[in-house]
Design a protein around this motif. Structure first.
Motif, PDB file in Angstrom:
ATOM      1  N   CYS A 159       0.854  -1.191   0.000  1.00 30.47           N
ATOM      2  CA  CYS A 159       0.000   0.000   0.000  1.00 30.47           C
ATOM      3  C   CYS A 159       0.887   1.239   0.000  1.00 30.47           C
ATOM      4  CB  CYS A 159      -0.885  -0.016   1.252  1.00 30.47           C
ATOM      5  SG  CYS A 159      -1.906   1.446   1.434  1.00 30.47           S
ATOM      6  N   PHE A 160       0.594   2.184  -0.890  1.00 26.83           N
ATOM      7  CA  PHE A 160       1.356   3.437  -0.927  1.00 26.83           C
ATOM      8  C   PHE A 160       0.563   4.565  -0.270  1.00 26.83           C
ATOM      9  CE2 PHE A 160       3.429   1.182  -4.441  1.00 26.83           C
ATOM     10  CZ  PHE A 160       4.759   1.423  -4.118  1.00 26.83           C
ATOM     11  N   LEU A 161       1.279   5.407   0.475  1.00 33.83           N
ATOM     12  CA  LEU A 161       0.668   6.600   1.080  1.00 33.83           C
ATOM     13  C   LEU A 161       1.622   7.770   0.852  1.00 33.83           C
ATOM     14  CD1 LEU A 161       0.605   4.145   3.584  1.00 33.83           C
ATOM     15  CD2 LEU A 161      -1.252   5.680   4.240  1.00 33.83           C
ATOM     16  N   HIS A 162       1.078   8.990   0.849  1.00 32.89           N
ATOM     17  CA  HIS A 162       1.982  10.120   0.681  1.00 32.89           C
ATOM     18  C   HIS A 162       1.595  11.291   1.584  1.00 32.89           C
ATOM     19  CE1 HIS A 162      -1.276  11.094  -2.171  1.00 32.89           C
ATOM     20  NE2 HIS A 162      -1.059  12.330  -1.761  1.00 32.89           N
ATOM     21  N   ARG A 163       2.586  12.105   1.851  1.00 30.92           N
ATOM     22  CA  ARG A 163       2.391  13.329   2.613  1.00 30.92           C
ATOM     23  C   ARG A 163       3.606  14.235   2.412  1.00 30.92           C
ATOM     24  NH1 ARG A 163       1.367  15.101   8.879  1.00 30.92           N
ATOM     25  NH2 ARG A 163       1.895  17.192   8.269  1.00 30.92           N
ATOM     26  N   ASP A 164       3.356  15.540   2.183  1.00 30.62           N
ATOM     27  CA  ASP A 164       4.430  16.537   2.064  1.00 30.62           C
ATOM     28  C   ASP A 164       5.510  16.142   1.064  1.00 30.62           C
ATOM     29  OD1 ASP A 164       3.114  17.901   4.073  1.00 30.62           O
ATOM     30  OD2 ASP A 164       4.406  17.140   5.673  1.00 30.62           O
ATOM     31  N   GLY A 165       5.124  15.473  -0.009  1.00 34.32           N
ATOM     32  CA  GLY A 165       6.107  15.075  -1.001  1.00 34.32           C
ATOM     33  C   GLY A 165       6.854  13.796  -0.657  1.00 34.32           C
ATOM     34  N   TYR A 166       6.531  13.203   0.485  1.00 37.92           N
ATOM     35  CA  TYR A 166       7.140  11.923   0.847  1.00 37.92           C
ATOM     36  C   TYR A 166       6.164  10.799   0.522  1.00 37.92           C
ATOM     37  CZ  TYR A 166      10.587  14.485   3.573  1.00 37.92           C
ATOM     38  OH  TYR A 166      11.594  15.328   3.959  1.00 37.92           O
ATOM     39  N   ARG A 167       6.688   9.714  -0.022  1.00 43.25           N
ATOM     40  CA  ARG A 167       5.837   8.550  -0.260  1.00 43.25           C
ATOM     41  C   ARG A 167       6.370   7.380   0.557  1.00 43.25           C
ATOM     42  NH1 ARG A 167       6.216   8.122  -5.422  1.00 43.25           N
ATOM     43  NH2 ARG A 167       4.344   9.202  -6.033  1.00 43.25           N
ATOM     44  N   ILE A 168       5.436   6.711   1.218  1.00 43.25           N
ATOM     45  CA  ILE A 168       5.784   5.525   2.001  1.00 43.25           C
ATOM     46  C   ILE A 168       5.122   4.316   1.359  1.00 43.25           C
ATOM     47  CG2 ILE A 168       5.200   4.376   4.198  1.00 43.25           C
ATOM     48  CD1 ILE A 168       5.854   6.914   5.616  1.00 43.25           C
ATOM     49  N   GLU A 169       5.834   3.223   1.361  1.00 42.68           N
ATOM     50  CA  GLU A 169       5.292   1.955   0.870  1.00 42.68           C
ATOM     51  C   GLU A 169       5.194   1.004   2.056  1.00 42.68           C
ATOM     52  OE1 GLU A 169       8.185  -0.664  -0.970  1.00 42.68           O
ATOM     53  OE2 GLU A 169       6.737  -1.249  -2.481  1.00 42.68           O
ATOM     54  N   LEU A 170       3.988   0.553   2.337  1.00 41.89           N
ATOM     55  CA  LEU A 170       3.824  -0.465   3.372  1.00 41.89           C
ATOM     56  C   LEU A 170       3.877  -1.821   2.691  1.00 41.89           C
ATOM     57  CD1 LEU A 170       0.831   1.088   5.337  1.00 41.89           C
ATOM     58  CD2 LEU A 170       3.283   1.363   5.779  1.00 41.89           C
ATOM     59  N   VAL A 171       4.684  -2.708   3.233  1.00 43.64           N
ATOM     60  CA  VAL A 171       4.814  -4.050   2.676  1.00 43.64           C
ATOM     61  C   VAL A 171       4.555  -5.048   3.793  1.00 43.64           C
ATOM     62  CG1 VAL A 171       6.292  -5.621   1.371  1.00 43.64           C
ATOM     63  CG2 VAL A 171       6.664  -3.161   1.187  1.00 43.64           C
ATOM     64  N   SER A 172       3.595  -5.946   3.555  1.00 48.14           N
ATOM     65  CA  SER A 172       3.327  -6.956   4.582  1.00 48.14           C
ATOM     66  C   SER A 172       3.236  -8.334   3.933  1.00 48.14           C
ATOM     67  CB  SER A 172       2.040  -6.635   5.338  1.00 48.14           C
ATOM     68  OG  SER A 172       0.927  -6.882   4.518  1.00 48.14           O
ATOM     69  N   PRO A 173       3.587  -9.359   4.705  1.00 49.26           N
ATOM     70  CA  PRO A 173       3.519 -10.716   4.169  1.00 49.26           C
ATOM     71  C   PRO A 173       2.070 -11.082   3.862  1.00 49.26           C
ATOM     72  CG  PRO A 173       4.694 -10.646   6.277  1.00 49.26           C
ATOM     73  CD  PRO A 173       4.044  -9.319   6.101  1.00 49.26           C
ATOM     74  N   ALA A 174       1.812 -11.700   2.706  1.00 48.02           N
ATOM     75  CA  ALA A 174       0.469 -12.211   2.422  1.00 48.02           C
ATOM     76  C   ALA A 174       0.249 -13.467   3.262  1.00 48.02           C
ATOM     77  CB  ALA A 174       0.341 -12.539   0.942  1.00 48.02           C
ATOM     78  N   PRO A 175      -0.966 -13.667   3.781  1.00 47.56           N
ATOM     79  CA  PRO A 175      -1.223 -14.851   4.614  1.00 47.56           C
ATOM     80  C   PRO A 175      -0.838 -16.153   3.900  1.00 47.56           C
ATOM     81  CG  PRO A 175      -3.084 -13.345   4.672  1.00 47.56           C
ATOM     82  CD  PRO A 175      -2.132 -12.812   3.634  1.00 47.56           C
ATOM     83  N   SER A 176      -1.010 -16.165   2.560  1.00 46.97           N
ATOM     84  CA  SER A 176      -0.721 -17.387   1.795  1.00 46.97           C
ATOM     85  C   SER A 176       0.762 -17.751   1.776  1.00 46.97           C
ATOM     86  CB  SER A 176      -1.227 -17.224   0.365  1.00 46.97           C
ATOM     87  OG  SER A 176      -0.725 -16.025  -0.202  1.00 46.97           O
TER      88      SER A 176
END
Ligand code: NI
Length: 137
Positions: free
Chosen positions: A47-64
């Motif tokens: 999932c990507f999110l942004h604020r003030d010109g910064y972008r963060i990528e959240l990465v999580s293990p898929a249950p599978s």
């Protein structure tokens, strides 16, 4: 070379997304709606999110993945935490070649990233700064 995002490894992507939204980040919706993209090759959710010109990528293990994915190993080692910066590069193949000849060891060769419109990404390790991601501009 531009910075594209900072990657966070997180156990629970929904919870992490909620917390970053409380901190003023806006989730970026993907093509076709929704905010979380499943990457079936790497067995992760993104999932990507942004604020003030910064972008963060959240990465999580898929249950599978049942703990077999690379992100599970990172979380086991360092917990919920930022773990890479992604740089967007043009002339992708040649620049990558130059980088791998100057101290960056590729451990995940270029592959299409469904969460980034199928642009290619490659992951390298540098002995002084750890994991670095490169994204095709
Ligand atoms: Ni990334």
């Amino acid at each position: 070379m531009k910075i594209h995002h900072i990657g966070y490894a997180v156990k629970d992507i929904e919870k992490a997304k909620t917390i970053f939204e409380k901190l003023g980040f806006m989730s970026e919706s993907k093509r076709g709606g929704g905010y979380i993209t499943f990457d079936p090759v790497r067995q992760i959710n993104i999932c990507f999110l942004h604020r003030d010109g910064y972008r963060i990528e959240l990465v999580s293990p898929a249950p599978s993945s049942a703990g077999t994915d690379a992100v599970s190993r990172i979380i086991k080692k360092i917990g919920n935490s930022p773990y890479h910066i992604c740089y967007e590069i043009n002339d992708f193949d040649n620049t990558l070649e130059e980088l791998t000849q100057s101290g960056f060891t590729m451990f995940l060769p270029p592959m299409e990233a469904p969460a980034l419109g199928d642009r290619r990404v490659a992951f390298c390790m540098n002995p002084s700064i750890g994991i670095v991601e490169f994204l095709e501009e």
